[in-house]
Design a protein around this motif. Structure first.
Motif, PDB file in Angstrom:
ATOM      1  N   GLU A 189     -88.939  34.193 -11.968  1.00 25.25           N
ATOM      2  CA  GLU A 189     -87.823  33.602 -12.714  1.00 25.25           C
ATOM      3  C   GLU A 189     -88.020  33.881 -14.194  1.00 25.25           C
ATOM      4  OE1 GLU A 189     -88.639  30.700 -14.689  1.00 25.25           O
ATOM      5  OE2 GLU A 189     -90.711  31.081 -14.099  1.00 25.25           O
ATOM      6  N   ILE A 190     -87.131  33.349 -15.023  1.00 22.36           N
ATOM      7  CA  ILE A 190     -87.010  33.767 -16.413  1.00 22.36           C
ATOM      8  C   ILE A 190     -88.315  33.742 -17.183  1.00 22.36           C
ATOM      9  CG2 ILE A 190     -86.277  31.445 -17.103  1.00 22.36           C
ATOM     10  CD1 ILE A 190     -85.286  34.812 -18.717  1.00 22.36           C
ATOM     11  N   ASP A 191     -89.168  32.752 -16.975  1.00 18.44           N
ATOM     12  CA  ASP A 191     -90.399  32.643 -17.755  1.00 18.44           C
ATOM     13  C   ASP A 191     -91.589  33.344 -17.118  1.00 18.44           C
ATOM     14  OD1 ASP A 191     -89.435  31.239 -19.983  1.00 18.44           O
ATOM     15  OD2 ASP A 191     -89.544  29.330 -18.912  1.00 18.44           O
ATOM     16  N   ASP A 192     -91.404  33.882 -15.928  1.00 15.70           N
ATOM     17  CA  ASP A 192     -92.525  34.528 -15.243  1.00 15.70           C
ATOM     18  C   ASP A 192     -91.969  35.422 -14.132  1.00 15.70           C
ATOM     19  OD1 ASP A 192     -94.968  35.286 -14.278  1.00 15.70           O
ATOM     20  OD2 ASP A 192     -95.567  33.294 -13.545  1.00 15.70           O
ATOM     21  N   PHE A 193     -91.708  36.688 -14.451  1.00 14.09           N
ATOM     22  CA  PHE A 193     -91.138  37.589 -13.443  1.00 14.09           C
ATOM     23  C   PHE A 193     -91.804  38.959 -13.491  1.00 14.09           C
ATOM     24  CE2 PHE A 193     -88.336  38.291 -17.147  1.00 14.09           C
ATOM     25  CZ  PHE A 193     -88.303  39.679 -17.231  1.00 14.09           C
ATOM     26  N   VAL A 194     -91.688  39.649 -12.370  1.00 14.39           N
ATOM     27  CA  VAL A 194     -92.207  41.006 -12.208  1.00 14.39           C
ATOM     28  C   VAL A 194     -91.059  41.877 -11.731  1.00 14.39           C
ATOM     29  CG1 VAL A 194     -93.807  42.481 -10.912  1.00 14.39           C
ATOM     30  CG2 VAL A 194     -94.534  40.202 -11.657  1.00 14.39           C
ATOM     31  N   GLU A 195     -90.965  43.091 -12.264  1.00 15.84           N
ATOM     32  CA  GLU A 195     -89.953  44.045 -11.800  1.00 15.84           C
ATOM     33  C   GLU A 195     -90.523  44.827 -10.621  1.00 15.84           C
ATOM     34  OE1 GLU A 195     -87.107  45.048 -15.380  1.00 15.84           O
ATOM     35  OE2 GLU A 195     -89.147  45.688 -15.861  1.00 15.84           O
ATOM     36  N   THR A 196     -89.857  44.749  -9.489  1.00 20.57           N
ATOM     37  CA  THR A 196     -90.398  45.241  -8.226  1.00 20.57           C
ATOM     38  C   THR A 196     -89.658  46.492  -7.746  1.00 20.57           C
ATOM     39  OG1 THR A 196     -88.864  43.994  -6.840  1.00 20.57           O
ATOM     40  CG2 THR A 196     -90.854  42.837  -7.594  1.00 20.57           C
ATOM     41  N   PHE A 197     -90.166  47.078  -6.668  1.00 22.60           N
ATOM     42  CA  PHE A 197     -89.374  48.052  -5.931  1.00 22.60           C
ATOM     43  C   PHE A 197     -88.109  47.347  -5.421  1.00 22.60           C
ATOM     44  CE2 PHE A 197     -93.632  50.013  -5.410  1.00 22.60           C
ATOM     45  CZ  PHE A 197     -93.340  51.303  -5.848  1.00 22.60           C
ATOM     46  N   PRO A 198     -87.023  48.091  -5.199  1.00 21.55           N
ATOM     47  CA  PRO A 198     -85.768  47.425  -4.828  1.00 21.55           C
ATOM     48  C   PRO A 198     -85.841  46.644  -3.525  1.00 21.55           C
ATOM     49  CG  PRO A 198     -85.592  49.814  -4.564  1.00 21.55           C
ATOM     50  CD  PRO A 198     -86.862  49.551  -5.317  1.00 21.55           C
ATOM     51  N   ASP A 199     -86.729  47.059  -2.613  1.00 21.13           N
ATOM     52  CA  ASP A 199     -86.831  46.385  -1.319  1.00 21.13           C
ATOM     53  C   ASP A 199     -87.935  45.344  -1.287  1.00 21.13           C
ATOM     54  OD1 ASP A 199     -88.686  48.535  -1.617  1.00 21.13           O
ATOM     55  OD2 ASP A 199     -89.127  48.441   0.529  1.00 21.13           O
ATOM     56  N   ASP A 200     -88.486  44.993  -2.441  1.00 23.36           N
ATOM     57  CA  ASP A 200     -89.696  44.168  -2.443  1.00 23.36           C
ATOM     58  C   ASP A 200     -89.596  42.964  -3.372  1.00 23.36           C
ATOM     59  OD1 ASP A 200     -92.323  43.734  -1.480  1.00 23.36           O
ATOM     60  OD2 ASP A 200     -93.181  44.576  -3.310  1.00 23.36           O
ATOM     61  N   GLY A 201     -88.376  42.587  -3.770  1.00 20.19           N
ATOM     62  CA  GLY A 201     -88.206  41.460  -4.673  1.00 20.19           C
ATOM     63  C   GLY A 201     -87.502  40.292  -4.007  1.00 20.19           C
ATOM     64  N   ASP A 202     -87.040  39.377  -4.828  1.00 21.29           N
ATOM     65  CA  ASP A 202     -86.427  38.145  -4.338  1.00 21.29           C
ATOM     66  C   ASP A 202     -84.952  38.305  -3.986  1.00 21.29           C
ATOM     67  OD1 ASP A 202     -88.852  36.934  -4.844  1.00 21.29           O
ATOM     68  OD2 ASP A 202     -88.220  36.040  -6.757  1.00 21.29           O
ATOM     69  N   LEU A 203     -84.298  39.352  -4.487  1.00 31.15           N
ATOM     70  CA  LEU A 203     -82.849  39.460  -4.360  1.00 31.15           C
ATOM     71  C   LEU A 203     -82.426  40.189  -3.096  1.00 31.15           C
ATOM     72  CD1 LEU A 203     -81.980  40.466  -8.035  1.00 31.15           C
ATOM     73  CD2 LEU A 203     -82.135  38.176  -7.045  1.00 31.15           C
ATOM     74  N   ASN A 204     -81.308  39.736  -2.536  1.00 33.68           N
ATOM     75  CA  ASN A 204     -80.694  40.415  -1.400  1.00 33.68           C
ATOM     76  C   ASN A 204     -79.717  41.444  -1.956  1.00 33.68           C
ATOM     77  OD1 ASN A 204     -79.130  41.224   0.798  1.00 33.68           O
ATOM     78  ND2 ASN A 204     -79.203  39.220   1.777  1.00 33.68           N
ATOM     79  N   LEU A 205     -80.236  42.640  -2.209  1.00 33.35           N
ATOM     80  CA  LEU A 205     -79.425  43.658  -2.863  1.00 33.35           C
ATOM     81  C   LEU A 205     -78.315  44.187  -1.958  1.00 33.35           C
ATOM     82  CD1 LEU A 205     -82.222  45.588  -4.789  1.00 33.35           C
ATOM     83  CD2 LEU A 205     -80.576  43.953  -5.706  1.00 33.35           C
ATOM     84  N   ILE A 222     -86.241  41.859  -8.851  1.00 37.45           N
ATOM     85  CA  ILE A 222     -87.326  41.136  -9.516  1.00 37.45           C
ATOM     86  C   ILE A 222     -87.948  40.139  -8.542  1.00 37.45           C
ATOM     87  CG2 ILE A 222     -86.241  41.305 -11.794  1.00 37.45           C
ATOM     88  CD1 ILE A 222     -85.636  38.191 -11.411  1.00 37.45           C
ATOM     89  N   SER A 223     -89.127  39.705  -8.902  1.00 38.16           N
ATOM     90  CA  SER A 223     -89.771  38.584  -8.222  1.00 38.16           C
ATOM     91  C   SER A 223     -90.138  37.564  -9.288  1.00 38.16           C
ATOM     92  CB  SER A 223     -91.025  39.058  -7.483  1.00 38.16           C
ATOM     93  OG  SER A 223     -91.707  37.970  -6.891  1.00 38.16           O
TER      94      SER A 223
END
Length: 317
Positions: A248-264, A245-246
């Protein structure tokens, strides 16, 4: 080692064969509608999966649960249907049932998004949630709210009845977080929205059948360090949803796995560190150009990309 799995919506013979060709050995039966036809549909699904060389180790489906959640008339009959479903699933070799306890007032339980046409990389369409755009008043019209304490009591009553059956048949119940993990919504409480909620759930019973689904996106939306969640709940972590995701709880977008905020990659390494051996599947993914997507977030091409990304991270260590 983590076992790769996928969802196929719809589960056509061609898509089931493709899942096997991609290197996954498990297909997850997925239906958030929780309808009574699960008893008829399930056998057909397992037969088709087996014909493609796939196992059905995890189901994300079941009979209706709405009366159980809100304590409405019929909750006991629904509980008995769940006992019947557990026995049917176990006989077919299912190991894990992923379920949720959101009020079942929408077609997709109560998974709430405010957009399914938000553009992400390259113009791919994806889902998003923005609290300021939510019509909270119109979200669940006509549904009578109950207290958070009453919902907790309803869950405790349900698990007191079904956990002994699940344990007897070797089935693990893996609770999915509220999606998004925000309460209340539509004036209805949601009781699986915080880390403390999951601690309460696991404290209800030390049965090995009482566990959780690590939805990476949902726990990230809670503001958690997902690796800390893995460590905290490692003994009863039975299933993983893989998405990024990119926001936080009140304002987020579901992204491609390599294109969000998380270090997967870091999250996968942590799962490897704890010796996780359950299934993990791609979760909501953007829709790629030209694909006819029948269920939002479950375009097959986006899930194929995610599965390949997972395999690459796993191979890289």
């Amino acid at each position: 080692m983590t076992r790769l799995a996928m969802v196929a919506q719809p589960p056509t013979p061609e898509r089931l064969k493709a899942i096997k060709q991609l290197g996954a050995n498990d297909v997850v039966q997925y239906s958030m509608e929780n309808h009574a036809a699960i008893f008829k549909d399930f056998g057909q699904f397992v037969e088709a999966a087996n014909d493609a060389g796939l196992s059905v180790s995890v189901v994300e489906a079941g009979p209706p649960i709405g009366a159980i959640v809100l304590g409405e008339p019929g909750w006991d009959e629904q509980t008995q249907d769940w006992i019947k479903a557990i026995r049917i699933f176990a006989k077919a070799g299912v190991e894990v049932i992923c379920y949720n306890f959101m009020p079942q007032v929408l077609d997709d339980a109560m998974v709430v998004r405010t957009s399914y046409t938000t553009e992400t990389r390259g113009g791919a369409l994806t889902s998003a949630f923005c609290a300021s755009e939510l019509d909270d008043e119109g979200l669940a019209p006509g549904v009578t709210p109950i207290s958070r304490e009453a919902m907790r009591a309803n869950l405790a009553r349900f698990l007191e009845t079904v956990l002994p059956v699940a344990e007897k048949h070797g089935i693990k119940l893996a609770m999915h977080p509220d999606d998004p993990p925000k309460s209340p919504m539509g004036k209805l409480h949601r009781i699986m929205s915080t880390v403390e909620d999951f601690e309460w759930l696991l404290d209800l019973s030390d049965s090995p059948s009482n566990g959780l689904t690590l939805c990476i996106g949902c726990f990230a939306e809670m503001g958690c360090d997902v690796t800390e969640i893995i460590e905290r709940f490692k003994e009863r972590l039975y299933f993983v949803h893989f998405r990024n995701i990119s926001g936080e709880i009140d304002d987020f977008v579901e992204t491609f796995p390599d294109d969000g905020d998380l270090n997967l990659a870091r999250i996968l390494r942590k799962l490897d560190d704890i010796g996780y051996e359950g299934c993990m599947r791609p979760d909501h993914a953007p829709s790629l150009s030209g694909e006819n997507v029948e269920m939002e977030g479950y375009g097959f091409q986006g899930h194929i990309f995610t599965l390949g990304y997972i395999r690459g991270l796993m191979d890289a260590g």
